[in-house]
Scaffold this motif. Structure first.
Motif, PDB file in Angstrom:
ATOM      1  N   UNK A  31       0.859  -1.227   0.020  1.00  0.00           N
ATOM      2  CA  UNK A  31      -0.140  -0.047   0.259  1.00  0.00           C
ATOM      3  C   UNK A  31       0.897   1.128  -0.047  1.00  0.00           C
ATOM      4  N   UNK A  32       1.863   1.500   0.823  1.00  0.00           N
ATOM      5  CA  UNK A  32       2.654   2.756   0.992  1.00  0.00           C
ATOM      6  C   UNK A  32       3.374   2.745   0.137  1.00  0.00           C
ATOM      7  N   UNK A  33       3.714   1.943  -0.621  1.00  0.00           N
ATOM      8  CA  UNK A  33       4.740   1.823  -1.827  1.00  0.00           C
ATOM      9  C   UNK A  33       4.188   2.177  -2.763  1.00  0.00           C
ATOM     10  N   UNK A  34       2.624   1.757  -3.621  1.00  0.00           N
ATOM     11  CA  UNK A  34       1.771   1.935  -4.021  1.00  0.00           C
ATOM     12  C   UNK A  34       2.258   3.574  -4.376  1.00  0.00           C
ATOM     13  N   UNK A  35       1.433   4.078  -2.793  1.00  0.00           N
ATOM     14  CA  UNK A  35       1.850   5.312  -2.635  1.00  0.00           C
ATOM     15  C   UNK A  35       2.876   6.315  -2.706  1.00  0.00           C
ATOM     16  N   UNK A  36       4.473   5.647  -2.543  1.00  0.00           N
ATOM     17  CA  UNK A  36       5.573   6.614  -3.259  1.00  0.00           C
ATOM     18  C   UNK A  36       5.766   5.829  -4.821  1.00  0.00           C
ATOM     19  N   UNK A  37       5.089   5.182  -5.248  1.00  0.00           N
ATOM     20  CA  UNK A  37       5.108   4.859  -6.800  1.00  0.00           C
ATOM     21  C   UNK A  37       4.087   5.982  -7.471  1.00  0.00           C
ATOM     22  N   UNK A  38       3.677   5.832  -7.077  1.00  0.00           N
ATOM     23  CA  UNK A  38       2.317   6.961  -7.211  1.00  0.00           C
ATOM     24  C   UNK A  38       2.880   8.894  -7.481  1.00  0.00           C
ATOM     25  N   UNK A  39       3.602   9.244  -6.204  1.00  0.00           N
ATOM     26  CA  UNK A  39       3.876  10.402  -6.211  1.00  0.00           C
ATOM     27  C   UNK A  39       5.338  10.490  -7.088  1.00  0.00           C
ATOM     28  N   UNK A  40       6.204   9.433  -7.092  1.00  0.00           N
ATOM     29  CA  UNK A  40       7.147   9.605  -7.825  1.00  0.00           C
ATOM     30  C   UNK A  40       6.896   9.604  -9.248  1.00  0.00           C
ATOM     31  N   UNK A  41       5.710   9.356  -9.967  1.00  0.00           N
ATOM     32  CA  UNK A  41       5.114   8.681 -11.123  1.00  0.00           C
ATOM     33  C   UNK A  41       5.008  10.280 -11.096  1.00  0.00           C
ATOM     34  N   UNK A  42       4.103  11.755 -10.289  1.00  0.00           N
ATOM     35  CA  UNK A  42       3.848  12.449 -10.180  1.00  0.00           C
ATOM     36  C   UNK A  42       4.668  13.616 -10.654  1.00  0.00           C
ATOM     37  N   UNK A  43       5.631  13.391  -9.715  1.00  0.00           N
ATOM     38  CA  UNK A  43       7.358  14.110  -9.695  1.00  0.00           C
ATOM     39  C   UNK A  43       7.823  13.944 -11.379  1.00  0.00           C
ATOM     40  N   UNK A  44       7.856  12.795 -12.196  1.00  0.00           N
ATOM     41  CA  UNK A  44       8.783  12.562 -13.359  1.00  0.00           C
ATOM     42  C   UNK A  44       7.385  12.951 -14.790  1.00  0.00           C
ATOM     43  N   UNK A  49       5.339  19.221  -7.738  1.00  0.00           N
ATOM     44  CA  UNK A  49       7.155  19.682  -7.486  1.00  0.00           C
ATOM     45  C   UNK A  49       8.206  18.820  -7.117  1.00  0.00           C
ATOM     46  N   UNK A  50       9.502  18.765  -7.196  1.00  0.00           N
ATOM     47  CA  UNK A  50      10.730  17.924  -7.272  1.00  0.00           C
ATOM     48  C   UNK A  50      11.337  17.976  -5.878  1.00  0.00           C
ATOM     49  N   UNK A  51      10.103  19.125  -5.572  1.00  0.00           N
ATOM     50  CA  UNK A  51      11.951  18.984  -4.317  1.00  0.00           C
ATOM     51  C   UNK A  51      12.358  18.110  -2.945  1.00  0.00           C
ATOM     52  N   UNK A  84      13.820  11.683  -7.876  1.00  0.00           N
ATOM     53  CA  UNK A  84      13.021  12.473  -8.714  1.00  0.00           C
ATOM     54  C   UNK A  84      12.666  12.961  -7.332  1.00  0.00           C
ATOM     55  N   UNK A  85      13.529  12.998  -5.872  1.00  0.00           N
ATOM     56  CA  UNK A  85      13.786  13.830  -5.123  1.00  0.00           C
ATOM     57  C   UNK A  85      12.761  13.166  -3.548  1.00  0.00           C
ATOM     58  N   UNK A  86      12.502  12.134  -4.143  1.00  0.00           N
ATOM     59  CA  UNK A  86      12.167  11.652  -2.467  1.00  0.00           C
ATOM     60  C   UNK A  86      13.014  10.863  -1.784  1.00  0.00           C
ATOM     61  N   UNK A  87      13.531  11.068  -0.319  1.00  0.00           N
ATOM     62  CA  UNK A  87      14.091   9.970   0.282  1.00  0.00           C
ATOM     63  C   UNK A  87      13.772   9.757   1.660  1.00  0.00           C
ATOM     64  N   UNK A  88      13.715   8.178   2.068  1.00  0.00           N
ATOM     65  CA  UNK A  88      12.624   7.142   2.604  1.00  0.00           C
ATOM     66  C   UNK A  88      13.818   6.281   3.530  1.00  0.00           C
ATOM     67  N   UNK A  89      13.289   6.816   4.644  1.00  0.00           N
ATOM     68  CA  UNK A  89      13.547   6.023   6.337  1.00  0.00           C
ATOM     69  C   UNK A  89      12.398   5.196   6.865  1.00  0.00           C
ATOM     70  N   UNK A  90      13.215   4.036   6.635  1.00  0.00           N
ATOM     71  CA  UNK A  90      12.262   2.970   7.251  1.00  0.00           C
ATOM     72  C   UNK A  90      12.852   2.074   8.662  1.00  0.00           C
ATOM     73  N   UNK A  91      11.617   1.945   9.591  1.00  0.00           N
ATOM     74  CA  UNK A  91      11.147   1.736  10.473  1.00  0.00           C
ATOM     75  C   UNK A  91      10.359   0.757  10.919  1.00  0.00           C
ATOM     76  N   UNK A  92      10.722  -0.585  11.143  1.00  0.00           N
ATOM     77  CA  UNK A  92      10.000  -1.970  11.496  1.00  0.00           C
ATOM     78  C   UNK A  92       9.859  -2.005  12.415  1.00  0.00           C
TER      79      UNK A  92
END
Length: 136
Positions: A31-44, A49-51, A84-92
């Motif tokens: 679910x979250x990866x799909x959200x991130x992929x959508x944001x990345x695609x919209x930025x591409x 904005x690619x801030x 595309x300017x997205x930095x991801x940190x992950x904590x399980x």
């Protein structure tokens, strides 16, 4: 789905440059990866904005195997996101999500350790997708 006001809050957080996501019953993170992929695609496609956008993911699940797979998937995708300017940190967080008290404590601990006034809580419950925001 979130109300119009909540949607505006999500967009505002996107534009602020920092998102905090608590992925409840995270599984492998689809679910979250799909959200991130959508944001990345919209930025591409120059629709967003690619801030720099820092995304802090706290994944809660009972399956350590699923959480490990989630982390592996993010590692694979991280370079593309960075392009595309997205930095991801992950904590399980390994939590028995069938125990309401353990889940509440787990979420509370994440909220307390977070500087953001707004946190996106993401829960994928088949067949219903719920995304809601809790304001501190």
């Amino acid at each position: 789905f979130p109300s119009h006001d909540r949607y505006d809050e999500i967009v505002a957080q996107l534009l602020s440059g920092e998102i905090y996501v608590v992925d409840i019953a995270a599984g492998n993170g689809a679910g979250v990866i799909s959200m991130l992929n959508t944001i990345a695609k919209q930025r591409m496609e120059n629709n967003l904005p690619k801030d720099l956008l820092d995304v802090h993911i706290h994944a809660i699940d009972f399956s350590e195997v699923s959480l490990s797979y989630y982390a592996q998937q993010l590692d694979i995708l991280r370079t593309g996101y960075a392009g595309v300017g997205i930095e991801v940190s992950f904590k399980p967080h390994h939590v028995d999500i069938t125990d309401d008290i353990a889940l509440e404590i787990g979420i509370s601990n994440i909220n307390e350790g977070n500087n953001s006034s707004t946190i996106i809580h993401w829960q994928l419950t088949i067949p219903l997708l719920k995304c809601f925001i809790l304001n501190k």
